[in-house]
Design a protein around this motif. Structure first.
Motif, mmCIF file in Angstrom:
data_model
loop_
_atom_site.group_PDB
_atom_site.id
_atom_site.type_symbol
_atom_site.label_atom_id
_atom_site.label_comp_id
_atom_site.label_asym_id
_atom_site.label_seq_id
_atom_site.Cartn_x
_atom_site.Cartn_y
_atom_site.Cartn_z
ATOM 1 N N PRO A 165 0.820 -1.216 0.000
ATOM 2 C CA PRO A 165 0.000 0.000 0.000
ATOM 3 C C PRO A 165 0.854 1.266 0.000
ATOM 4 O O PRO A 165 1.956 1.290 0.556
ATOM 5 N N THR A 166 0.330 2.306 -0.630
ATOM 6 C CA THR A 166 1.033 3.577 -0.726
ATOM 7 C C THR A 166 0.363 4.611 0.174
ATOM 8 O O THR A 166 -0.812 4.919 -0.024
ATOM 9 N N PRO A 167 1.075 5.162 1.152
ATOM 10 C CA PRO A 167 0.475 6.188 2.014
ATOM 11 C C PRO A 167 0.554 7.569 1.381
ATOM 12 O O PRO A 167 0.840 8.572 2.046
ATOM 13 N N GLY A 168 0.317 7.633 0.090
ATOM 14 C CA GLY A 168 0.443 8.884 -0.627
ATOM 15 C C GLY A 168 -0.870 9.630 -0.701
ATOM 16 O O GLY A 168 -1.811 9.370 0.065
ATOM 17 N N PRO A 169 -0.982 10.536 -1.659
ATOM 18 C CA PRO A 169 -2.216 11.319 -1.796
ATOM 19 C C PRO A 169 -3.339 10.499 -2.415
ATOM 20 O O PRO A 169 -3.119 9.480 -3.066
ATOM 21 N N VAL A 170 -4.543 10.964 -2.216
ATOM 22 C CA VAL A 170 -5.707 10.432 -2.924
ATOM 23 C C VAL A 170 -5.680 10.979 -4.350
ATOM 24 O O VAL A 170 -5.250 12.112 -4.589
ATOM 25 N N LEU A 171 -6.136 10.181 -5.303
ATOM 26 C CA LEU A 171 -6.165 10.611 -6.701
ATOM 27 C C LEU A 171 -7.599 10.651 -7.219
ATOM 28 O O LEU A 171 -8.363 9.686 -7.047
ATOM 29 N N TRP A 172 -7.944 11.757 -7.843
ATOM 30 C CA TRP A 172 -9.181 11.870 -8.625
ATOM 31 C C TRP A 172 -8.760 11.999 -10.074
ATOM 32 O O TRP A 172 -7.987 12.888 -10.425
ATOM 33 N N LEU A 173 -9.231 11.102 -10.936
ATOM 34 C CA LEU A 173 -8.800 11.062 -12.335
ATOM 35 C C LEU A 173 -10.033 10.904 -13.209
ATOM 36 O O LEU A 173 -10.635 9.833 -13.275
ATOM 37 N N ALA A 174 -10.425 11.992 -13.874
ATOM 38 C CA ALA A 174 -11.659 11.980 -14.663
ATOM 39 C C ALA A 174 -11.703 13.250 -15.506
ATOM 40 O O ALA A 174 -10.775 14.063 -15.487
ATOM 41 N N ARG A 175 -12.805 13.432 -16.222
ATOM 42 C CA ARG A 175 -13.030 14.702 -16.903
ATOM 43 C C ARG A 175 -13.729 15.649 -15.929
ATOM 44 O O ARG A 175 -14.457 15.205 -15.035
ATOM 45 N N PHE A 176 -13.495 16.939 -16.090
ATOM 46 C CA PHE A 176 -14.123 17.914 -15.196
ATOM 47 C C PHE A 176 -15.590 18.072 -15.589
ATOM 48 O O PHE A 176 -15.935 18.733 -16.557
#
Length: 352
Positions: A165-176
Motif C-alpha cells: 500500500p502507498t500512504p500517498g495522496p488520494v487521486l481523482w482522475l476523470a473529466r471535469f
C-alpha cells in the motif's frame, strides 16, 4: 471494427473507448480472428488491418454530428458480405443506420441508454444487436434489443504494479464534469485530512467552464492540479496514489479508470452508483460507500487493502483476452440466431 473519427487507436492520452478497442482488436487477432479497423487519420497501433475514411482526425469537431455521420456513411460503401462476417460498431450514430448494411452489425453501447440517447437506441433496427458494458447499464433500459453484456477490459502487459500500500495522496482522475464529483472529492479529502491530486481532462468548452466556475474556487494548497495528463503520466499517478476516489454523481455505465487503478494495485473508494459494485470487490479491491459522509473514513482505511488482491481481480475479470472471448461468443450467437435472420430480412427489404 468501427470506431468514431475523433481519436487514434490507441490514443496518446484521454480516450477510454479507443484504449478499449485497441486492446480488444489485438486480443481478437491473437485468438485467430481477422480484424479490419475503420477509423480516421493515418496512424494506428493495433494488429488489425486499418482503413481510414478521412485523412485527418476530427477531434477538433467533437460534439458535431456531421463528422461521425460522414464517417459512417463512407463505411456503408466499404463493407460487403463477401469480405466481412460481422461489423462491431462503437459509434453513436452507427446503430441507427446499421440496418441498411449488407453485413450484420453488433453495436456496443458506451453511454447510458436513457434520455435522448435512449430514444436513438430505441429506434435501432431489429436486425442490429446491442451489447451492454455492464448489467447496471442494461437495467436502465431493458427493452432495447440487447444481445449480450461484456465488461470493458484492458491489456495488462507493461502495467506498473505496486507490491505494498502507498500512504500517498488520494487521486481523482476523470473529466471535469459535475457527473464525476470533483467538488465532492475535494470536500471528502479535506474532511479526511488527506492531500488530493486532481488529474482532470479539461479541454472541451463545458469542461473548462465547469472547472473555472466550480472547481477552481475550491482549490488550495492541499490540492495538486494536473490537467490533461497523458497515458503514462496517468498510470504513474495511479501507481503512487493511496487510492482512487470515484464520487460519481450519476449512474456510471462502467468506469474504466477503476479497472486501471486496480491493475496497478491501487484500491478504489467510490459511491455506490451505476456499475461500481460490478467492478469493485467490497473490502477487497476497494471500499464502496452508500453516502458522501462515509467517504472520509473510507479514504483513510484504504491503505489496509492488499495491492495483490487488486491486481489479481483485474487479471481474472478484466483482461483483454477475457473481453475478446466474450465478444467472440456474442458474435457467434448473434450470427446463428434471430439477429442474423432479422438482418437478412432488412437487407432483402432494402433491396426490394
Amino acid at each position: 471494427m468501427v470506431v468514431p473519427p475523433w481519436l487514434p487507436v490507441p490514443p496518446a492520452g484521454y480516450g477510454g473507448l479507443e484504449h478499449l478497442v485497441a486492446g480488444l482488436v489485438d486480443a481478437l487477432v491473437r485468438q485467430g480472428h481477422a480484424v479490419t479497423l475503420f477509423g480516421a487519420g493515418h496512424d494506428h497501433g493495433t494488429a488489425a488491418d486499418f482503413v481510414s475514411t478521412e485523412p485527418d482526425l476530427q477531434y477538433e469537431r467533437l460534439g458535431e454530428s456531421l463528422p461521425e455521420l460522414a464517417h459512417v456513411a463512407r463505411i456503408q460503401h466499404l463493407v460487403t458480405a463477401a469480405d466481412f462476417d460481422v461489423i462491431h460498431d462503437h459509434t453513436t450514430i452507427g446503430p441507427l443506420v446499421a440496418g441498411r448494411r449488407a453485413v450484420p452489425t453488433v453495436a456496443t453501447v458506451h453511454g447510458n441508454p436513457v434520455g435522448e440517447y435512449g430514444d436513438v437506441l430505441s429506434d435501432t433496427d431489429h436486425g442490429v444487436g446491442l451489447v451492454a458494458i455492464s448489467h447496471a447499464q442494461r437495467r436502465l433500459n431493458p427493452q432495447l434489443p440487447w444481445v449480450g453484456t461484456v465488461h470493458n477490459a484492458m491489456p495488462l502487459e507493461g502495467i506498473p504494479r505496486k507490491t505494498r500500500p502507498t500512504p500517498g495522496p488520494v487521486l481523482w482522475l476523470a473529466r471535469f464534469s459535475p457527473d464525476k464529483g470533483p467538488d465532492v472529492a475535494i470536500r471528502a479529502c479535506r474532511a479526511a485530512g488527506l492531500p488530493l491530486i486532481m488529474a482532470g481532462k479539461c479541454n472541451e468548452p463545458a469542461e473548462r467552464r465547469y472547472f473555472e466556475q466550480v472547481v477552481e474556487p475550491m482549490l488550495d494548497e492541499d490540492v495538486t492540479l494536473v490537467l490533461n495528463a497523458g497515458r503514462d503520466a496517468a498510470l504513474r499517478l495511479l501507481l503512487d496514489a493511496r487510492c482512487l476516489i470515484m464520487p460519481v454523481q450519476w449512474d456510471e455505465p462502467f468506469g474504466m479508470v477503476m479497472v486501471e487503478a486496480m491493475a496497478t494495485g491501487t484500491p478504489v473508494v467510490a459511491l455506490r452508483r451505476g456499475a461500481v459494485p460490478e467492478l469493485v470487490r467490497q473490502g477487497v479491491t476497494g471500499l464502496i460507500c452508500d453516502s458522501v459522509d462515509e467517504l472520509p473514513a473510507a479514504l483513510r482505511e484504504s491503505t489496509r487493502l492488499d495491492p495483490a488482491d487488486c491486481v489479481a481481480h483485474v487479471g481474472e475479470d478484466f483482461s483483454a483476452e477475457r473481453m475478446a472471448s466474450g465478444y467472440a461468443e456474442v458474435f457467434r450467437r448473434f450470427l446463428t440466431g434471430a439477429g442474423q435472420a432479422g438482418v437478412r430480412e432488412t437487407v432483402r427489404a432494402a433491396a426490394r
